[in-house]
Design a protein around this motif. Structure first.
Motif, PDB file in Angstrom:
ATOM      1  N   GLN A   1       1.082   9.353   7.821  1.00 49.30           N
ATOM      2  CA  GLN A   1       2.280   8.528   8.013  1.00 49.30           C
ATOM      3  C   GLN A   1       3.511   9.207   7.423  1.00 49.30           C
ATOM      4  OE1 GLN A   1       0.574   4.994   6.266  1.00 49.30           O
ATOM      5  NE2 GLN A   1       0.831   3.817   8.155  1.00 49.30           N
TER       6      GLN A   1
ATOM      7  N   PHE B   1       0.848  -1.196   0.000  1.00 54.10           N
ATOM      8  CA  PHE B   1       0.000   0.000   0.000  1.00 54.10           C
ATOM      9  C   PHE B   1       0.877   1.237   0.000  1.00 54.10           C
ATOM     10  CE2 PHE B   1       0.305  -1.903   4.280  1.00 54.10           C
ATOM     11  CZ  PHE B   1       1.120  -0.969   4.892  1.00 54.10           C
ATOM     12  N   GLY B   2       0.293   2.380  -0.344  1.00 56.90           N
ATOM     13  CA  GLY B   2       1.035   3.628  -0.226  1.00 56.90           C
ATOM     14  C   GLY B   2       0.851   4.200   1.174  1.00 56.90           C
ATOM     15  N   LEU B   3       1.787   5.030   1.611  1.00 58.41           N
ATOM     16  CA  LEU B   3       1.653   5.632   2.933  1.00 58.41           C
ATOM     17  C   LEU B   3       0.509   6.633   2.951  1.00 58.41           C
ATOM     18  CD1 LEU B   3       5.359   6.421   3.911  1.00 58.41           C
ATOM     19  CD2 LEU B   3       3.949   4.488   4.638  1.00 58.41           C
TER      20      LEU B   3
ATOM     21  N   PRO C   1      -5.453  -9.111   9.733  1.00 55.44           N
ATOM     22  CA  PRO C   1      -6.455  -8.350   8.972  1.00 55.44           C
ATOM     23  C   PRO C   1      -7.677  -9.157   8.535  1.00 55.44           C
ATOM     24  CG  PRO C   1      -4.249  -7.830   8.206  1.00 55.44           C
ATOM     25  CD  PRO C   1      -4.108  -8.967   9.162  1.00 55.44           C
TER      26      PRO C   1
ATOM     27  N   VAL D   1      -5.756   3.116  17.367  1.00 51.36           N
ATOM     28  CA  VAL D   1      -5.614   1.706  17.028  1.00 51.36           C
ATOM     29  C   VAL D   1      -5.768   1.537  15.521  1.00 51.36           C
ATOM     30  CG1 VAL D   1      -6.416  -0.610  17.607  1.00 51.36           C
ATOM     31  CG2 VAL D   1      -6.881   1.293  19.148  1.00 51.36           C
ATOM     32  N   GLY D   2      -4.822   0.849  14.900  1.00 53.35           N
ATOM     33  CA  GLY D   2      -4.937   0.565  13.479  1.00 53.35           C
ATOM     34  C   GLY D   2      -4.496   1.692  12.562  1.00 53.35           C
ATOM     35  N   SER D   3      -3.910   2.742  13.119  1.00 55.52           N
ATOM     36  CA  SER D   3      -3.537   3.878  12.274  1.00 55.52           C
ATOM     37  C   SER D   3      -2.234   3.620  11.511  1.00 55.52           C
ATOM     38  CB  SER D   3      -3.424   5.155  13.105  1.00 55.52           C
ATOM     39  OG  SER D   3      -2.471   5.001  14.128  1.00 55.52           O
ATOM     40  N   GLY D   4      -1.580   2.522  11.816  1.00 53.18           N
ATOM     41  CA  GLY D   4      -0.380   2.172  11.055  1.00 53.18           C
ATOM     42  C   GLY D   4       0.907   2.698  11.660  1.00 53.18           C
TER      43      GLY D   4
ATOM     44  N   ASP E   1      -2.354  -8.107  15.018  1.00 51.41           N
ATOM     45  CA  ASP E   1      -2.744  -7.608  13.707  1.00 51.41           C
ATOM     46  C   ASP E   1      -3.002  -8.777  12.759  1.00 51.41           C
ATOM     47  OD1 ASP E   1      -3.072  -5.643  11.669  1.00 51.41           O
ATOM     48  OD2 ASP E   1      -1.035  -6.065  10.976  1.00 51.41           O
TER      49      ASP E   1
ATOM     50  N   PRO F   1      -5.483   4.660   7.658  1.00 51.32           N
ATOM     51  CA  PRO F   1      -5.238   4.284   6.261  1.00 51.32           C
ATOM     52  C   PRO F   1      -6.546   4.285   5.485  1.00 51.32           C
ATOM     53  CG  PRO F   1      -4.096   2.783   7.740  1.00 51.32           C
ATOM     54  CD  PRO F   1      -4.941   3.677   8.596  1.00 51.32           C
ATOM     55  N   PRO F   2      -6.479   4.578   4.193  1.00 55.43           N
ATOM     56  CA  PRO F   2      -7.706   4.697   3.409  1.00 55.43           C
ATOM     57  C   PRO F   2      -8.491   3.380   3.366  1.00 55.43           C
ATOM     58  CG  PRO F   2      -5.765   4.713   2.002  1.00 55.43           C
ATOM     59  CD  PRO F   2      -5.281   4.817   3.399  1.00 55.43           C
TER      60      PRO F   2
ATOM     61  N   ARG G   1      -8.883  -3.823  10.785  1.00 54.61           N
ATOM     62  CA  ARG G   1      -7.663  -3.759   9.985  1.00 54.61           C
ATOM     63  C   ARG G   1      -7.839  -4.188   8.545  1.00 54.61           C
ATOM     64  NH1 ARG G   1      -3.276  -3.681  13.654  1.00 54.61           N
ATOM     65  NH2 ARG G   1      -4.321  -2.543  15.262  1.00 54.61           N
TER      66      ARG G   1
ATOM     67  N   THR H   1       3.227   0.825  13.067  1.00 56.57           N
ATOM     68  CA  THR H   1       4.352  -0.090  12.867  1.00 56.57           C
ATOM     69  C   THR H   1       5.228   0.349  11.694  1.00 56.57           C
ATOM     70  OG1 THR H   1       2.780  -1.777  13.546  1.00 56.57           O
ATOM     71  CG2 THR H   1       4.933  -2.538  12.840  1.00 56.57           C
ATOM     72  N   VAL H   2       4.583   0.816  10.634  1.00 58.93           N
ATOM     73  CA  VAL H   2       5.344   1.261   9.465  1.00 58.93           C
ATOM     74  C   VAL H   2       6.271   2.418   9.838  1.00 58.93           C
ATOM     75  CG1 VAL H   2       5.140   2.325   7.200  1.00 58.93           C
ATOM     76  CG2 VAL H   2       3.574   0.504   7.852  1.00 58.93           C
TER      77      VAL H   2
ATOM     78  N   ARG I   1     -10.778   2.206   5.443  1.00 59.93           N
ATOM     79  CA  ARG I   1     -11.230   1.590   6.691  1.00 59.93           C
ATOM     80  C   ARG I   1     -12.723   1.803   6.897  1.00 59.93           C
ATOM     81  NH1 ARG I   1      -6.684   0.790   9.919  1.00 59.93           N
ATOM     82  NH2 ARG I   1      -5.396  -0.434   8.525  1.00 59.93           N
TER      83      ARG I   1
HETATM   84  P1  ADP Z   1      -1.243   0.250  14.891  1.00 61.54           P
HETATM   85  O1  ADP Z   1      -1.111   1.720  14.726  1.00 61.54           O
HETATM   86  O2  ADP Z   1      -2.454  -0.143  15.649  1.00 61.54           O
HETATM   87  O3  ADP Z   1       0.023  -0.386  15.427  1.00 61.54           O
HETATM   88  P2  ADP Z   1      -0.558  -1.302  12.591  1.00 61.54           P
HETATM   89  O4  ADP Z   1       0.775  -0.699  12.364  1.00 61.54           O
HETATM   90  O5  ADP Z   1      -0.614  -2.651  13.209  1.00 61.54           O
HETATM   91  O6  ADP Z   1      -1.462  -0.311  13.429  1.00 61.54           O
HETATM   92  O7  ADP Z   1      -1.352  -1.283  11.218  1.00 61.54           O
HETATM   93  C1  ADP Z   1      -2.650  -1.799  11.104  1.00 61.54           C
HETATM   94  C2  ADP Z   1      -2.896  -2.431   9.764  1.00 61.54           C
HETATM   95  O8  ADP Z   1      -2.953  -1.430   8.780  1.00 61.54           O
HETATM   96  C3  ADP Z   1      -1.795  -3.373   9.367  1.00 61.54           C
HETATM   97  O9  ADP Z   1      -2.387  -4.508   8.807  1.00 61.54           O
HETATM   98  C4  ADP Z   1      -1.007  -2.574   8.340  1.00 61.54           C
HETATM   99  O10 ADP Z   1      -0.399  -3.419   7.419  1.00 61.54           O
HETATM  100  C5  ADP Z   1      -2.069  -1.737   7.698  1.00 61.54           C
HETATM  101  N1  ADP Z   1      -1.600  -0.453   7.158  1.00 61.54           N
HETATM  102  C6  ADP Z   1      -0.693   0.369   7.701  1.00 61.54           C
HETATM  103  N2  ADP Z   1      -0.520   1.485   6.948  1.00 61.54           N
HETATM  104  C7  ADP Z   1      -1.368   1.364   5.890  1.00 61.54           C
HETATM  105  C8  ADP Z   1      -1.667   2.180   4.756  1.00 61.54           C
HETATM  106  N3  ADP Z   1      -1.059   3.359   4.560  1.00 61.54           N
HETATM  107  N4  ADP Z   1      -2.596   1.725   3.888  1.00 61.54           N
HETATM  108  C9  ADP Z   1      -3.213   0.544   4.080  1.00 61.54           C
HETATM  109  N5  ADP Z   1      -2.974  -0.275   5.126  1.00 61.54           N
HETATM  110  C10 ADP Z   1      -2.060   0.120   6.022  1.00 61.54           C
END
Ligand code: ADP
Ligand code: MG
Length: 735
Positions: free
Chosen positions: A311, A305-307, A595, A336-339, A593, A486-487, A622, A341-342, A489
């Motif tokens: 992010q 996916f794109g950021l 999905p 929660v789920g905002s991404g 996580d 992330p888009p 997710r 980890t990336v 949701r």
């Molecule tokens: P949290 O902030 O709760 O730690 P995670 O990092 O676990 O969230 O991310 C939640 C889910 O969203 C994961 O499955 C991740 O792969 C997915 N994700 C993260 N960034 C994006 C994005 N930009 N677009 C789509 N999915 C994303």
């Protein structure tokens, strides 16, 4: 007579002793002719026990102690919870049904009410006369007030006028006051009567009395805030503010006094935090961690996916912080789920690019292993060596891991709190990411210290602390916010299901499974002390689901007491869809996580806290299927009801945490003290956001000009902060 000033206490004590013999219990206040130090400070008053005050014997002292009041300073800082506005008093003869009114009158007679009504404790009724008529007043509970309500006692009551066997007032509040006819200028006879938190041992009147005496005995309280700040922020001095907050002349004075005290409280905390931050920046050597993008760019390209814009922004903020010479201390807040980890991986890769090591610490083994797996997979095409370090590893595994960490062969280290234990040596640690930071407690974040330099830290939390609160709690951190999901949701459709109807929830869950998706079932929370009970409850629920409700589906069980290898195997099977329904305790509360899981049933939902429920629900937001959450339970308290309703109504963690603050009241927030920040007495963060922002910038400005608060005009301030924050700012007071 000794000179007025801080050292004048002996004079005060002598005068107290002279007074003692002559004291009558109910002496009029204005005739307490104490000779007092003319000028004093709150820290000094903190050293004077309340028992020095005329009229405070062992019994009263014990009752005060129950309220946390030990010194004179405690007593004058025992602020009213509200003020009864007597300027709005109505006449009994004018009252109409349905109206809310405050009355002042005299007790004619009282009567205990017999049976509890609708589960409420029985109360009592009072026949009241105010010169224009009689009114029956009923009040629930508070039976201990009865023996203070002798006939002819003056009281103020407020409540709603109802028609029930004639008119009566259902009172919310009832306070004993001095007879308004005869009492002129006493504490009780003003138009704004302060109402204090009291207990059985001490009644409202006595409390007002004591506060009044204490104020009188304290002399003039010197203001620790520099005059310049008072002038710039339009604040009244501390002495007047304290007095007016207890016994205001009118609404305006009350508001002015309150603003000053709120500012005062927040300013002291913020100054302490600012000074701590300045000190850390001065004494800690950091280094500039600059990446060249070679790892980061391939990682980002490999993502499916794109950021999101948020992010991108937050990664930019983190990399900029790492590039600076001083150690980064950044809080990343994201729902929660905002991404998050990336963002963490991007920062870790930058640390590696700059030639150092990066570590990420998770609060549970389940989460650490998940991070290890997903980060290893994401980086499998890159020359980056990821190593796992947890408490449950075998001795051999651990030795190999430790060796890799020490030699620098490990570039990214994933682990639990074992990462900060003795015996873990890094070759060159340059970044630490702490995931789900609220689960660790603040103290632990400072532990990372590397040969001479302090690594950058990025602490991440999904606990949706409103921004104001994060300013206060993490006053010495920079804050980055992931304010966008992330888009694609979908909101989690959330419903409350009564226990009798729980099968409906399981039928709906079955529909999800039939679409090829997976589900969580969360076991009711059992008291922490009863871990075995917890396991038994989980096993029972698992058996019921596996044998009766979903005999045709693959059901798995995960709880904290299972061996690490078993947990690992269950999570693997759930990730690979071998398990379709995962029965789990709160071990899956944070971070997990998967999905494809699109539904969650939470049994005994009323027992969980709001943020916990939000986290649990976050396990199913997710993927791209519209997710569902079923809250099973029957809330027995009003708070529990409100929590569940809030969860059904809001998706947004920030909204929910504000709702939570309202439901719980804010006092409990800092209750645990783990944050090292004292409880707030006057300020309410939700209400006082603007003052907080003002106090914060004033505090940081002041510390920038005098980092150690060494200037003579700042010494009183330093003393106050020492009293307030104690050990946390100990270094401030070392010469
Ligand atoms: P949290 O902030 O709760 O730690 P995670 O990092 O676990 O969230 O991310 C939640 C889910 O969203 C994961 O499955 C991740 O792969 C997915 N994700 C993260 N960034 C994006 C994005 N930009 N677009 C789509 N999915 C994303
Ligand atoms: Mg996470």
């Amino acid at each position: 007579m000794s000179a007025p000033g801080p050292m004048a206490w002996p004079t005060f004590k002598e005068s107290v002793f002279q007074e003692k013999g002559a004291l009558a219990q109910e002496r009029p206040l204005q005739r307490t002719p104490l000779r007092l130090p003319q000028r004093t400070t709150l820290p000094e008053l903190r050293t004077v026990p309340v028992t020095e005050l005329p009229g405070v014997g062992p019994k009263i002292a014990a009752a005060l102690k129950d309220l946390g009041i030990i010194s004179l300073s405690d007593l004058i800082s025992h602020y009213p919870s509200r003020h009864e506005d007597l300027s709005n008093v109505k006449k009994i003869s004018d009252l109409r049904v349905g109206e809310k009114a405050t009355l002042v009158g005299k007790v004619v007679s009282t009567k205990k009410l017999g049976r509890p009504v609708r589960g409420r404790t029985p109360g009592f009724s009072v026949q009241l006369y105010d010169g224009t008529g009689y009114m029956l007043v009923t009040i629930w509970g508070r039976g201990w007030l009865l023996n203070q309500l002798m006939p002819d006692t003056s009281v103020v009551v407020s409540g709603e006028v109802q028609r029930r066997y004639g008119l009566q007032l259902a009172a919310k509040n009832l306070e004993v006051i001095d007879d308004p006819e005869t009492a002129r200028d006493t504490a009780h006879a003003r138009r704004f009567v302060p109402v204090y938190p009291v207990n059985k041992g001490i009644n409202a009147r006595r409390m007002r009395d004591l506060v009044h005496r204490a104020l009188h005995a304290s002399g003039h309280i010197l203001d620790p805030l520099p005059a310049k700040i008072l002038a710039r922020h339009g604040l009244v001095n501390l002495h007047d503010a304290v007095r007016e907050f207890h016994f205001p002349a009118d609404k305006e004075h009350l508001a002015t006094a309150m603003r000053r005290l709120v500012f005062h409280e927040l300013f002291l905390i913020q100054t302490g935090l600012a000074a701590r931050k300045a000190r850390l920046e001065k004494t800690e050597a950091g280094r500039s961690n600059r990446g060249d993008g070679r790892l980061l760019n391939s990682f980002l390209k490999s993502l499916p996916f794109g950021l999101s814009t948020a992010q991108e922004r937050v990664i930019g903020e983190a990399l900029e912080g790492m590039r600076l010479e001083k150690p980064m201390r950044r809080l990343l807040q994201g729902d929660v789920g905002s991404g998050k980890t990336v963002v963490a991986v991007a920062a870790l890769l930058t640390a590696v690019e700059s030639g150092g090591q990066g570590a990420i610490m998770a609060p549970t083994e389940v989460l650490a292993e998940q991070h290890f797996i997903s980060i290893s997979v994401a980086l499998s095409d890159l020359p980056v060596n990821v190593v796992l370090l947890t408490g449950s590893q075998s001795a051999t595994e651990r030795r190999v891991a430790l060796e890799a960490v020490k030699s620098g062969q490990a570039h990214v280290v994933v682990g639990t709190h074992t990462l900060i234990q003795r015996g873990v040596e890094f070759q060159d640690l340059s970044l630490v990411v702490v995931d789900e930071q609220h689960r660790f407690g603040v103290g632990q974040r400072m532990v990372f210290k590397e040969k001479g330099t302090t690594p950058d830290t990025l602490v991440m939390t999904a606990t949706p602390i409103p921004r104001t609160l994060s300013l206060t709690l993490y006053g010495d951190l920079e804050v980055s916010v992931l304010d966008e999901l992330p888009p694609g949701r979908k909101p989690v459709e959330t419903g409350l299901v009564e226990v009798a109807e729980r099968n409906d929830a399981y039928q709906a869950l079955r529909a999800e499974l039939e679409e090829g998706r997976q589900a969580y079932v969360i076991c009711p929370l059992v008291e922490e002390s009863e871990v075995l009970e917890d396991v038994r409850a989980a096993e029972e629920l698992y058996e019921e689901l596996a044998e009766e409700i979903f005999p045709d589906r693959r059901v798995g069980l995960l709880h904290g007491r299972m061996r690490a290898a078993e947990k690992r195997e269950v999570m693997r099977a759930f990730r690979t869809r071998e398990i379709e329904v995962l029965v789990a305790t709160t071990v899956v509360e944070v971070g997990v996580d998967v999905p494809n899981a699109s539904a969650i049933v939470i049994e005994g939902a009323e027992r969980f806290g709001l943020s916990q429920l939000h986290q649990l629900r976050g396990r199913v937001c997710r993927g791209l299927h519209p997710p569902k959450c079923f809250l099973i339970g029957d809330p027995k308290t009003e708070d529990a009801q409100k929590r569940l309703e809030a969860l059904c109504k809001y998706q947004d963690g920030f909204k929910l945490s504000e709702a939570d603050l309202h439901i719980r009241g804010e006092g409990t927030l800092f209750g645990s003290r783990q944050s090292g920040i004292p409880d707030l007495k006057v300020a309410k963060l939700l209400r006082d956001i603007e003052v907080l922002v003002e106090a914060r910038s004033a505090a940081f400005e002041l510390v920038a000009s005098d980092p150690d608060l060494k200037r003579p005009e700042h010494r009183p301030l330093r003393r106050e902060i020492q009293d307030l924050l104690g050990k946390d700012v100990e270094w401030l007071f070392r010469e």
